[in-house]
Design a protein around this motif. Sequence first.
Motif, mmCIF file in Angstrom:
data_model
loop_
_atom_site.group_PDB
_atom_site.id
_atom_site.type_symbol
_atom_site.label_atom_id
_atom_site.label_comp_id
_atom_site.label_asym_id
_atom_site.label_seq_id
_atom_site.Cartn_x
_atom_site.Cartn_y
_atom_site.Cartn_z
ATOM 1 N N PHE A 191 0.824 -1.165 -0.055
ATOM 2 C CA PHE A 191 -0.061 -0.023 -0.147
ATOM 3 C C PHE A 191 0.868 1.321 0.100
ATOM 4 C CE2 PHE A 191 0.264 -1.798 4.429
ATOM 5 C CZ PHE A 191 0.643 -0.511 5.128
ATOM 6 N N SER A 192 0.559 2.330 -0.721
ATOM 7 C CA SER A 192 1.172 3.588 -0.832
ATOM 8 C C SER A 192 0.311 4.612 -0.120
ATOM 9 C CB SER A 192 1.575 3.822 -2.210
ATOM 10 O OG SER A 192 0.275 3.872 -3.100
ATOM 11 N N TYR A 193 1.268 5.645 -0.097
ATOM 12 C CA TYR A 193 0.421 6.955 0.462
ATOM 13 C C TYR A 193 1.285 8.188 0.037
ATOM 14 C CZ TYR A 193 3.438 4.338 3.608
ATOM 15 O OH TYR A 193 4.545 3.770 4.244
ATOM 16 N N ASP A 194 0.609 8.861 -0.745
ATOM 17 C CA ASP A 194 1.337 9.990 -1.628
ATOM 18 C C ASP A 194 1.554 11.375 -1.008
ATOM 19 O OD1 ASP A 194 -1.135 11.121 -1.537
ATOM 20 O OD2 ASP A 194 -1.413 11.010 -3.697
ATOM 21 N N ARG A 195 1.079 11.404 0.520
ATOM 22 C CA ARG A 195 1.585 12.491 1.311
ATOM 23 C C ARG A 195 1.351 11.971 2.757
ATOM 24 N NH1 ARG A 195 -3.077 15.921 -1.647
ATOM 25 N NH2 ARG A 195 -3.057 14.074 -3.069
ATOM 26 N N PRO A 196 1.929 12.743 3.660
ATOM 27 C CA PRO A 196 1.756 12.393 5.041
ATOM 28 C C PRO A 196 0.347 12.926 5.643
ATOM 29 C CG PRO A 196 3.277 14.128 4.930
ATOM 30 C CD PRO A 196 2.974 13.643 3.407
ATOM 31 N N HIS A 197 -0.641 12.409 5.326
ATOM 32 C CA HIS A 197 -2.029 12.911 5.611
ATOM 33 C C HIS A 197 -3.195 11.964 5.699
ATOM 34 C CE1 HIS A 197 -5.642 15.366 5.758
ATOM 35 N NE2 HIS A 197 -4.696 16.277 6.038
ATOM 36 N N PRO A 198 -3.971 11.873 6.746
ATOM 37 C CA PRO A 198 -5.087 10.788 6.765
ATOM 38 C C PRO A 198 -5.865 10.851 5.702
ATOM 39 C CG PRO A 198 -4.833 11.977 8.886
ATOM 40 C CD PRO A 198 -4.270 12.779 7.830
ATOM 41 N N MET A 199 -5.850 11.746 4.701
ATOM 42 C CA MET A 199 -6.735 11.624 3.422
ATOM 43 C C MET A 199 -6.294 10.470 2.600
ATOM 44 S SD MET A 199 -5.191 14.939 1.114
ATOM 45 C CE MET A 199 -6.402 14.503 -0.194
ATOM 46 N N THR A 200 -4.959 10.053 2.872
ATOM 47 C CA THR A 200 -4.578 8.781 2.118
ATOM 48 C C THR A 200 -5.312 7.521 2.537
ATOM 49 O OG1 THR A 200 -2.835 8.267 3.753
ATOM 50 C CG2 THR A 200 -2.487 9.837 1.775
ATOM 51 N N ARG A 201 -6.035 7.463 3.759
ATOM 52 C CA ARG A 201 -6.817 6.511 4.110
ATOM 53 C C ARG A 201 -5.888 5.207 4.253
ATOM 54 N NH1 ARG A 201 -12.534 5.955 1.389
ATOM 55 N NH2 ARG A 201 -11.504 5.738 -0.420
ATOM 56 N N SER A 202 -4.750 5.429 4.605
ATOM 57 C CA SER A 202 -3.759 4.238 4.848
ATOM 58 C C SER A 202 -3.735 3.878 6.053
ATOM 59 C CB SER A 202 -2.152 4.782 4.163
ATOM 60 O OG SER A 202 -1.683 5.910 5.007
ATOM 61 N N LEU A 203 -4.484 4.249 6.981
ATOM 62 C CA LEU A 203 -4.412 3.649 8.316
ATOM 63 C C LEU A 203 -4.601 2.178 8.157
ATOM 64 C CD1 LEU A 203 -4.938 4.399 11.246
ATOM 65 C CD2 LEU A 203 -7.199 4.130 11.003
ATOM 66 N N HIS A 204 -3.731 1.471 9.092
ATOM 67 C CA HIS A 204 -3.821 -0.085 8.829
ATOM 68 C C HIS A 204 -3.405 -0.579 10.330
ATOM 69 C CE1 HIS A 204 0.210 1.304 7.844
ATOM 70 N NE2 HIS A 204 0.763 0.072 8.623
ATOM 71 N N GLY A 205 -3.640 -1.972 10.609
ATOM 72 C CA GLY A 205 -3.093 -2.535 11.753
ATOM 73 C C GLY A 205 -3.041 -4.123 11.548
ATOM 74 N N GLY A 206 -2.416 -4.665 12.624
ATOM 75 C CA GLY A 206 -2.368 -6.242 12.742
ATOM 76 C C GLY A 206 -3.379 -6.750 13.814
ATOM 77 N N THR A 207 -4.402 -7.597 13.382
ATOM 78 C CA THR A 207 -5.397 -8.006 14.369
ATOM 79 C C THR A 207 -4.632 -8.992 15.182
ATOM 80 O OG1 THR A 207 -6.237 -9.687 12.876
ATOM 81 C CG2 THR A 207 -7.093 -7.587 12.770
ATOM 82 N N PRO A 208 -5.379 -9.056 16.514
ATOM 83 C CA PRO A 208 -4.655 -10.097 17.198
ATOM 84 C C PRO A 208 -4.513 -11.549 16.763
ATOM 85 C CG PRO A 208 -6.276 -8.646 18.533
ATOM 86 C CD PRO A 208 -6.417 -8.636 16.952
#
Length: 288
Positions: A252-269
């Motif tokens: 996954f890529s993110y073209d700017r350091p901003h939440p608008m990229t919707r690149s929020l992610h995590g690893g579930t337990p």
Amino acid sequence: MSQTSSSTQVITEELRQWIVEQATSGQPPDAVLQSMLASGWNEDVAIVALEETLRGFLSEHALKNGLPPPVVVPEPMSLDRVPLLDAGDRKVPVLASMLNPRIVVLGQLLSDDECDELIEQARARLHRSETVKLDNGGSEVNEARTSEGMFFERGQTPLCRRIEERIAELVSWPVVNGEGLQVLRYGPGAEYKPHYDYFDPAQPGTPSILKRGGQRVASLVIYLNTPERGGSTVFPDVRFEVAPIKGNAVFFSYDRPHPMTRSLHGGTPVLAGEKWVATKWLREGRFD
């Protein structure tokens, strides 16, 4: 958009305006490209026109709205959406692709033997995982990240070099713009709560971090085993979940350091067994 002969194709202001109109009406880039090809545009000219116009439009939009401007990011897929990607020493199948946010799920990026070898090279060097401390550029143990991990230097082993060269070929990004591979082990109950991989520009420690290679612009998470239960990678903003299958990966890529990229992610337990992953972060520039 008017038709044009392939021998005299010029990227006009009329064409750029039409591309912007299509984008603002919600048409995805590949649909716009197909419309251009159907109207007689040469594919190479159409792709250049599309990419340049959309980049300019996004930059202008960012300036008007006080947002960070977009930058060029790694990209594993061309607009023709081929199902098998060239990674140099192998063909890698595309299992899923999302445009916004930019997420590509890849199959068989590593062989079973490569996964096992990377785990064994990392196992003896594991320690409690840390996160970057953005107030001063250091690192610290964070309760949101309950894994064990270690970093390889870029090119530290023949296996690392082979994987790094494969990734560079796959996403059309220089090997030297990548951080070293990080290997993580998640035991039962371990997780990594949702977060962004870019460095927050508002934090005082970020400028010192950016001196080495600039911002992170893309991430690649490679699954080195298949947990018995749990351990998926989730993107909460778009309710998308990737199963951790040995040898597969999610880019996954993110073209700017901003939440608008919707690149929020995590690893579930991890609910049963353990999960091993290798993470590759790609920077704007050379990372030394």
